[in-house]
Write a protein that holds these residues in place. Structure first.
Motif, PDB file in Angstrom:
ATOM      1  N   ALA A  52       0.829  -1.206   0.000  1.00 25.58           N
ATOM      2  CA  ALA A  52       0.000   0.000   0.000  1.00 25.58           C
ATOM      3  C   ALA A  52       0.865   1.258   0.000  1.00 25.58           C
ATOM      4  O   ALA A  52       0.552   2.238  -0.691  1.00 25.58           O
ATOM      5  N   MET A  53       1.970   1.257   0.757  1.00 28.88           N
ATOM      6  CA  MET A  53       2.857   2.419   0.790  1.00 28.88           C
ATOM      7  C   MET A  53       3.531   2.636  -0.557  1.00 28.88           C
ATOM      8  O   MET A  53       3.650   3.767  -1.037  1.00 28.88           O
ATOM      9  N   VAL A  54       3.988   1.551  -1.166  1.00 25.56           N
ATOM     10  CA  VAL A  54       4.622   1.676  -2.487  1.00 25.56           C
ATOM     11  C   VAL A  54       3.620   2.189  -3.523  1.00 25.56           C
ATOM     12  O   VAL A  54       3.929   3.061  -4.346  1.00 25.56           O
ATOM     13  N   ALA A  55       2.415   1.658  -3.489  1.00 24.97           N
ATOM     14  CA  ALA A  55       1.391   2.119  -4.421  1.00 24.97           C
ATOM     15  C   ALA A  55       1.003   3.564  -4.147  1.00 24.97           C
ATOM     16  O   ALA A  55       0.675   4.318  -5.078  1.00 24.97           O
ATOM     17  N   GLY A  56       1.051   3.987  -2.855  1.00 26.24           N
ATOM     18  CA  GLY A  56       0.773   5.389  -2.551  1.00 26.24           C
ATOM     19  C   GLY A  56       1.810   6.323  -3.137  1.00 26.24           C
ATOM     20  O   GLY A  56       1.478   7.401  -3.640  1.00 26.24           O
ATOM     21  N   VAL A  57       3.084   5.916  -3.099  1.00 28.50           N
ATOM     22  CA  VAL A  57       4.150   6.736  -3.710  1.00 28.50           C
ATOM     23  C   VAL A  57       3.961   6.818  -5.221  1.00 28.50           C
ATOM     24  O   VAL A  57       4.127   7.882  -5.833  1.00 28.50           O
ATOM     25  N   VAL A  58       3.597   5.690  -5.828  1.00 28.61           N
ATOM     26  CA  VAL A  58       3.325   5.708  -7.276  1.00 28.61           C
ATOM     27  C   VAL A  58       2.120   6.602  -7.584  1.00 28.61           C
ATOM     28  O   VAL A  58       2.104   7.329  -8.591  1.00 28.61           O
ATOM     29  N   GLY A  59       1.131   6.582  -6.697  1.00 33.07           N
ATOM     30  CA  GLY A  59      -0.016   7.469  -6.890  1.00 33.07           C
ATOM     31  C   GLY A  59       0.340   8.935  -6.782  1.00 33.07           C
ATOM     32  O   GLY A  59      -0.209   9.778  -7.504  1.00 33.07           O
ATOM     33  N   VAL A  60       1.278   9.280  -5.900  1.00 30.54           N
ATOM     34  CA  VAL A  60       1.745  10.669  -5.795  1.00 30.54           C
ATOM     35  C   VAL A  60       2.437  11.097  -7.087  1.00 30.54           C
ATOM     36  O   VAL A  60       2.254  12.221  -7.578  1.00 30.54           O
ATOM     37  N   VAL A  61       3.234  10.191  -7.667  1.00 33.76           N
ATOM     38  CA  VAL A  61       3.900  10.507  -8.935  1.00 33.76           C
ATOM     39  C   VAL A  61       2.874  10.729 -10.046  1.00 33.76           C
ATOM     40  O   VAL A  61       2.966  11.670 -10.851  1.00 33.76           O
ATOM     41  N   GLY A  62       1.860   9.855 -10.087  1.00 33.16           N
ATOM     42  CA  GLY A  62       0.820  10.039 -11.097  1.00 33.16           C
ATOM     43  C   GLY A  62       0.018  11.315 -10.890  1.00 33.16           C
ATOM     44  O   GLY A  62      -0.327  12.013 -11.854  1.00 33.16           O
ATOM     45  N   ALA A  63      -0.268  11.653  -9.632  1.00 32.89           N
ATOM     46  CA  ALA A  63      -0.984  12.899  -9.350  1.00 32.89           C
ATOM     47  C   ALA A  63      -0.132  14.113  -9.706  1.00 32.89           C
ATOM     48  O   ALA A  63      -0.655  15.142 -10.149  1.00 32.89           O
ATOM     49  N   GLY A  64       1.197  14.001  -9.494  1.00 34.27           N
ATOM     50  CA  GLY A  64       2.074  15.093  -9.924  1.00 34.27           C
ATOM     51  C   GLY A  64       2.047  15.296 -11.427  1.00 34.27           C
ATOM     52  O   GLY A  64       2.104  16.425 -11.922  1.00 34.27           O
TER      53      GLY A  64
END
Length: 236
Positions: free
Chosen positions: A212-224
């Motif tokens: 979940a933490m790794v996917a959250g970081v990937v989600g931050v990159v996508g949101a950026g």
């Protein structure tokens, strides 16, 4: 008796006596009205003083002549209209809206994510079909078409469903963060990044907290990336 009195020089008793010292004022000729409403229905040329003063007081905009280049052929008077630079709204509430509401946001990202995932899945299936050779060579066109459709569909279905769910999570979290945290001075970009982290973490949460933490970081990159694209496409 009135006619006989006039012929004999006598004045009628009921006629009012007008003294010679009082002068009857002559009627003043009426001047043309200078109010702006009096010229509303008149065909005034654009070079008149009235239109020149109105143009100075009117808001700035782009001048547009619908008969440009055709005035000599059709024989019409040249009219110039001032078009506004920005969009015009009927209601003031529409002019004050800066973003889509949560229902439109949900439809846009959920549907857009589903379509984007389907396109990526079909492209992956075509790549798989082109470069991976089957164990049993099939030469007939019907078997090749069937294998192509099965390969593209096997990749398109999970990709489109996953991206649609991510769009659902992202639109819901972003609307929640914007409407709940914006009164406290939180910028919109921060709300978008938080929505990306929450969407990725919630999507991978069944696989454990680390995933979940790794996917959250990937989600931050996508949101950026979405935040950067919004500078070029404000409607995104």
């Amino acid at each position: 008796m009135g006619l006989l009195d006039r012929l004999s020089g006598r004045k009628a008793r009921d006629e009012p006596q007008v003294p010679e010292s009082v002068a009857v004022p002559e009627p003043v000729p009426s001047l043309p009205s200078t109010s702006p409403h009096s010229h509303a229905l008149r065909d005034v040329s654009p070079n008149s003083t009235l239109l020149a003063s109105a143009a100075l007081s009117a808001p700035q905009g782009r001048l547009y002549n619908p008969y440009e280049g055709l005035a000599a052929q059709v024989g019409t008077t040249k009219h110039v209209f001032r078009l506004p630079d920005g969009p015009e709204f009927v209601f003031e509430e529409e002019a004050s809206v800066r973003r889509r509401d949560w229902t439109q946001h949900l439809q846009f990202y959920c549907g857009g994510g589903y379509l984007a995932g389907g396109v990526v899945g079909v492209a992956t299936g075509l790549y798989k079909f082109a470069f991976d050779k089957p164990e049993i060579v099939t030469d007939t066109l019907k078997l090749k078409t069937n294998r192509l459709l099965n390969t593209a569909g096997s990749f398109a279905r999970p990709f489109s469903n996953s991206c649609g769910i991510l769009g659902l999570y992202f639109s819901g979290f972003e609307s929640l963060f914007v409407y709940q945290l914006e009164p406290y001075g939180l910028p919109d970009n921060v709300s978008t990044l938080l929505a990306g982290f929450a969407s990725g973490a919630l999507f991978r949460l069944p696989r454990g907290p680390r995933q979940a933490m790794v996917a959250g970081v990937v989600g931050v990159v996508g949101a950026g990336g979405i935040t950067a694209l919004r500078k070029l496409f404000p409607t995104l």
